[in-house]
Enzyme design. Structure first.
Site, PDB file in Angstrom:
ATOM      1  N   ASP A  12       8.632  17.755  15.440  1.00 35.02           N
ATOM      2  CA  ASP A  12       9.260  18.309  16.289  1.00 35.02           C
ATOM      3  C   ASP A  12       8.930  17.012  16.827  1.00 35.02           C
ATOM      4  O   ASP A  12       7.763  16.926  18.209  1.00 35.02           O
ATOM      5  CB  ASP A  12       7.811  18.934  16.913  1.00 35.02           C
ATOM      6  CG  ASP A  12       7.604  20.038  15.723  1.00 35.02           C
ATOM      7  OD1 ASP A  12       8.886  20.605  15.374  1.00 35.02           O
ATOM      8  OD2 ASP A  12       6.708  20.429  15.342  1.00 35.02           O
ATOM      9  N   GLU A  13       9.575  15.218  16.760  1.00 36.17           N
ATOM     10  CA  GLU A  13       9.324  14.592  17.546  1.00 36.17           C
ATOM     11  C   GLU A  13      10.139  14.784  18.637  1.00 36.17           C
ATOM     12  O   GLU A  13      10.061  13.193  19.519  1.00 36.17           O
ATOM     13  CB  GLU A  13       9.360  12.871  16.372  1.00 36.17           C
ATOM     14  CG  GLU A  13       8.489  13.014  15.317  1.00 36.17           C
ATOM     15  CD  GLU A  13       8.853  13.514  14.384  1.00 36.17           C
ATOM     16  OE1 GLU A  13       8.050  13.954  13.080  1.00 36.17           O
ATOM     17  OE2 GLU A  13      10.030  14.813  13.800  1.00 36.17           O
ATOM     18  N   LYS A  15      13.747  14.850  17.691  1.00 33.32           N
ATOM     19  CA  LYS A  15      14.973  13.489  17.319  1.00 33.32           C
ATOM     20  C   LYS A  15      16.466  14.470  17.746  1.00 33.32           C
ATOM     21  O   LYS A  15      17.046  13.470  17.901  1.00 33.32           O
ATOM     22  CB  LYS A  15      14.915  14.147  15.806  1.00 33.32           C
ATOM     23  CG  LYS A  15      13.417  13.187  14.631  1.00 33.32           C
ATOM     24  CD  LYS A  15      13.711  13.273  13.277  1.00 33.32           C
ATOM     25  CE  LYS A  15      13.283  14.791  12.926  1.00 33.32           C
ATOM     26  NZ  LYS A  15      12.540  15.844  13.508  1.00 33.32           N
ATOM     27  N   GLY A  39      14.168  22.261  13.989  1.00 29.34           N
ATOM     28  CA  GLY A  39      15.181  23.063  15.230  1.00 29.34           C
ATOM     29  C   GLY A  39      15.453  21.640  16.560  1.00 29.34           C
ATOM     30  O   GLY A  39      14.157  21.289  16.812  1.00 29.34           O
ATOM     31  N   HIS A  40      15.920  21.011  16.465  1.00 29.88           N
ATOM     32  CA  HIS A  40      16.289  19.921  17.299  1.00 29.88           C
ATOM     33  C   HIS A  40      17.162  20.503  18.690  1.00 29.88           C
ATOM     34  O   HIS A  40      17.692  21.173  19.009  1.00 29.88           O
ATOM     35  CB  HIS A  40      17.669  19.421  16.368  1.00 29.88           C
ATOM     36  CG  HIS A  40      17.478  19.034  15.144  1.00 29.88           C
ATOM     37  ND1 HIS A  40      18.097  17.599  14.503  1.00 29.88           N
ATOM     38  CD2 HIS A  40      16.028  18.622  14.846  1.00 29.88           C
ATOM     39  CE1 HIS A  40      17.164  17.745  13.315  1.00 29.88           C
ATOM     40  NE2 HIS A  40      15.670  18.319  13.517  1.00 29.88           N
ATOM     41  N   THR A 128       8.118  28.545   7.652  1.00 29.63           N
ATOM     42  CA  THR A 128       8.905  29.232   8.688  1.00 29.63           C
ATOM     43  C   THR A 128       9.655  30.262   8.604  1.00 29.63           C
ATOM     44  O   THR A 128      10.179  31.101   8.991  1.00 29.63           O
ATOM     45  CB  THR A 128      10.062  27.869   9.098  1.00 29.63           C
ATOM     46  OG1 THR A 128      10.926  27.717   7.919  1.00 29.63           O
ATOM     47  CG2 THR A 128       9.343  26.608  10.340  1.00 29.63           C
ATOM     48  N   ARG A 142      18.491  25.251 -11.117  1.00 34.48           N
ATOM     49  CA  ARG A 142      20.345  24.894 -11.290  1.00 34.48           C
ATOM     50  C   ARG A 142      20.187  25.974 -11.043  1.00 34.48           C
ATOM     51  O   ARG A 142      21.387  26.640 -12.346  1.00 34.48           O
ATOM     52  CB  ARG A 142      20.275  23.889 -12.805  1.00 34.48           C
ATOM     53  CG  ARG A 142      19.614  22.727 -12.663  1.00 34.48           C
ATOM     54  CD  ARG A 142      19.847  22.219 -14.247  1.00 34.48           C
ATOM     55  NE  ARG A 142      18.519  22.178 -14.613  1.00 34.48           N
ATOM     56  CZ  ARG A 142      17.235  22.300 -16.094  1.00 34.48           C
ATOM     57  NH1 ARG A 142      18.296  21.530 -16.440  1.00 34.48           N
ATOM     58  NH2 ARG A 142      16.380  22.919 -15.853  1.00 34.48           N
ATOM     59  N   GLN A 221      12.684  17.758  10.354  1.00 35.35           N
ATOM     60  CA  GLN A 221      10.917  17.690  10.166  1.00 35.35           C
ATOM     61  C   GLN A 221      10.611  16.205  10.186  1.00 35.35           C
ATOM     62  O   GLN A 221      10.962  15.419  10.613  1.00 35.35           O
ATOM     63  CB  GLN A 221      10.746  18.286   8.697  1.00 35.35           C
ATOM     64  CG  GLN A 221      11.223  19.679   8.436  1.00 35.35           C
ATOM     65  CD  GLN A 221      12.478  20.555   8.026  1.00 35.35           C
ATOM     66  OE1 GLN A 221      12.580  19.584   6.893  1.00 35.35           O
ATOM     67  NE2 GLN A 221      12.880  21.007   8.800  1.00 35.35           N
ATOM     68  N   PRO A 301       1.953  28.304  18.556  1.00 38.38           N
ATOM     69  CA  PRO A 301       1.641  27.139  19.190  1.00 38.38           C
ATOM     70  C   PRO A 301       1.648  26.040  18.720  1.00 38.38           C
ATOM     71  O   PRO A 301       1.300  26.181  17.242  1.00 38.38           O
ATOM     72  CB  PRO A 301       0.419  27.942  20.062  1.00 38.38           C
ATOM     73  CG  PRO A 301       0.311  29.144  19.159  1.00 38.38           C
ATOM     74  CD  PRO A 301       1.777  29.736  18.978  1.00 38.38           C
ATOM     75  N   LYS A 328       8.646  11.316  24.666  1.00 36.21           N
ATOM     76  CA  LYS A 328       7.447  12.201  25.302  1.00 36.21           C
ATOM     77  C   LYS A 328       6.377  11.092  25.697  1.00 36.21           C
ATOM     78  O   LYS A 328       4.542  12.198  26.322  1.00 36.21           O
ATOM     79  CB  LYS A 328       6.614  13.752  24.611  1.00 36.21           C
ATOM     80  CG  LYS A 328       7.529  14.662  24.396  1.00 36.21           C
ATOM     81  CD  LYS A 328       6.889  15.563  24.023  1.00 36.21           C
ATOM     82  CE  LYS A 328       7.483  17.637  24.721  1.00 36.21           C
ATOM     83  NZ  LYS A 328       7.037  18.391  24.157  1.00 36.21           N
ATOM     84  N   ALA A 329       6.533   9.991  25.947  1.00 29.14           N
ATOM     85  CA  ALA A 329       5.340   9.331  26.570  1.00 29.14           C
ATOM     86  C   ALA A 329       4.871   9.878  28.066  1.00 29.14           C
ATOM     87  O   ALA A 329       3.897   9.872  28.595  1.00 29.14           O
ATOM     88  CB  ALA A 329       6.141   8.079  27.092  1.00 29.14           C
ATOM     89  N   ASP A 330       5.875  10.470  28.982  1.00 29.30           N
ATOM     90  CA  ASP A 330       5.158  10.627  30.071  1.00 29.30           C
ATOM     91  C   ASP A 330       4.793  12.147  29.993  1.00 29.30           C
ATOM     92  O   ASP A 330       3.880  12.392  31.209  1.00 29.30           O
ATOM     93  CB  ASP A 330       6.692  11.864  30.253  1.00 29.30           C
ATOM     94  CG  ASP A 330       7.322  13.181  29.464  1.00 29.30           C
ATOM     95  OD1 ASP A 330       7.894  12.446  28.392  1.00 29.30           O
ATOM     96  OD2 ASP A 330       7.269  14.074  29.979  1.00 29.30           O
ATOM     97  N   GLY A 411      10.864  12.265  28.981  1.00 28.95           N
ATOM     98  CA  GLY A 411      11.205  13.479  29.721  1.00 28.95           C
ATOM     99  C   GLY A 411      12.378  14.098  28.920  1.00 28.95           C
ATOM    100  O   GLY A 411      13.154  13.136  28.359  1.00 28.95           O
TER     101      GLY A 411
END
Length: 420
Positions: A12-13, A15, A39-40, A128, A142, A221, A301, A328-330, A411
């Site tokens: 969730d970074e 990417k 989830g990109h 998930t 195999r 991931q 969440p 997400k620095a903002d 952003g």
């Protein structure tokens, strides 16, 4: 030449946006591991699009997208995504290719995932429930079916044989749910999958590189969810680190050039597992609200906390990170004070290292305080305009982890990124 973009935290970074941002500089975007648990999130023509299986370069007309052999593929999810992409005028039959060796997620894999997680009760790992783990188990056991098997006339026989094996396991779990509808949907999607470009992925990508094409390997991931080096057993079922690029695409290690690691300016985690810097207070709730921290795949969440530099330094080390991209620095714009974790106190003793088994210890973060910048940075483009306190925050991280932050995302928009 291959450059890699991968996560340095628990996923969730951000990417997806970063791959989308860099995609025009590359000829090929290749997913090398994971499955529909990814989830990109991208913003295309002002609309939010979440990609789970298709590489994030699909909206760039001249970019080839490859789903590598290290991925596990859910045909139903893929078909649904292809229809979404088509609504934007993109024909995946022109610019998307799938490796023969990519393993398939069957309906019974999803059932096994659900049955296994239900049986764990309070010891749930936070799956998930997409069938990822059982599909990788069949791969290492195999037993799995691969995309190339779809082209064999005996595919249905092989499917039935594996389904019966899974059914015996489901009977042991006393799993009663009817998956007939899942199977109908699966076989419809299988027919669609047969119409796509299926290739010998390892030859395909190496021939493209030999012709001078540039490849961007896209991870899913994050490093702290790696099956070997993550917070086991609360991990995913694949290698999310740089080594996964070689295994998941069939490229040699010396072909890898840049390793771009993505981290948030703070930390999040979805599901269960260790999280030393987690904030269970108003500050954690504020991070969740400001960052809209809900899972792109599950909607759950996210747990939120300050940035963990012990884990980040570890992730940079095992990946050989050459550039760090901070997202997400903002989200931190409104905080008067920030904190970063510089060490752990494990069972009363301070250490700079990740413990072997984090769940067996009492871990407290050793925190260092920084002044917040307390101003809106979301519209800034020029690094010279960044607040002094933000520069100090980033400079400290650079020195601590031994790899420099090269870009700051401020952003969700494609153009909201500052190159340092």
């Amino acid at each position: 030449m291959v450059d890699a973009i991968l996560g340095l935290q628990w996923g969730d970074e951000g990417k997806g946006k970063i791959v989308d941002y860099f995609a025009p500089q590359y000829d090929i975007i290749a997913r090398f591991q994971g499955g529909p648990n990814a989830g990109h999130t991208l913003y295309v023509e002002g609309k939010k699009v979440v990609l789970h299986q298709i590489p994030s370069g699909v909206f760039h007309e001249n970019t080839i997208n490859l789903i590598g052999n290290g991925v596990v593929l859910d045909p139903v999810t893929l078909k649904r995504e292809c229809e979404t992409v088509k609504s934007f005028g993109v024909d995946v039959r022109k610019n998307m290719f799938i490796s023969h060796r990519t393993h398939l997620i069957l309906p019974t894999h999803r059932a096994l995932d659900k049955a296994s997680e239900l049986q764990k009760g309070n010891d749930k790992i936070g799956s998930t429930l997409k069938g990822i783990g059982p599909a990788y188990m069949d791969k290492t056991g195999r037993n799995g079916l691969r995309v190339g098997d779809l082209l064999d006339k005996n595919f249905t026989t092989s499917y039935i044989r594996l389904r019966l094996k899974h059914q015996r396991l489901l009977d042991n779990f006393n799993f009663q749910e009817d998956i007939t509808a899942w199977e109908e949907e699966f076989f419809e999607a299988i027919e669609f999958l047969r119409s796509l470009n299926v290739v010998n992925g390892e030859y395909f990508i190496n021939e493209q590189m030999a012709a001078g094409k540039k490849v961007l390997a896209e991870g899913a991931q994050g490093s702290m969810l790696d099956i070997d080096f993550g917070t086991f057993p609360f991990v995913t079922s694949s290698n999310t680190t740089t080594s996964g690029v070689c295994n998941g695409l069939g490229v040699a290690p010396q072909k890898i050039r840049e390793v771009m690691g993505v981290t948030k300016a703070y930390c999040t985690r979805v599901g269960s597992g260790p999280f030393p810097t987690e904030l269970m207070d108003e500050t954690g709730e504020e991070l969740r609200k400001l960052g809209n921290e809900f899972g792109a795949t599950t909607g759950r969440p996210r747990r939120c906390g300050w940035i963990d530099l012990v884990a980040l330094k570890y992730a940079c080390m095992i990946n050989g990170v050459t550039k760090v991209i901070m997202t997400k620095a903002d989200v931190l714009d409104q905080f008067k004070e920030l904190q970063v974790c510089t060490a752990y106190e494990v069972d009363g003793k301070e250490t700079p290292y990740i413990p072997f088994q984090m769940t067996r210890h009492q871990i407290k973060p050793v925190l260092k305080s920084f002044a917040g910048w307390n101003q809106d940075t979301s519209q800034l483009k020029n690094p010279a305009d960044l607040p002094v306190s933000m520069k100090e925050y980033v400079s400290f991280i650079n020195k601590f982890v031994g790899a420099d932050v090269s870009h700051i995302s401020n952003g969700p928009g494609r153009d909201q990124i500052v190159t340092l």
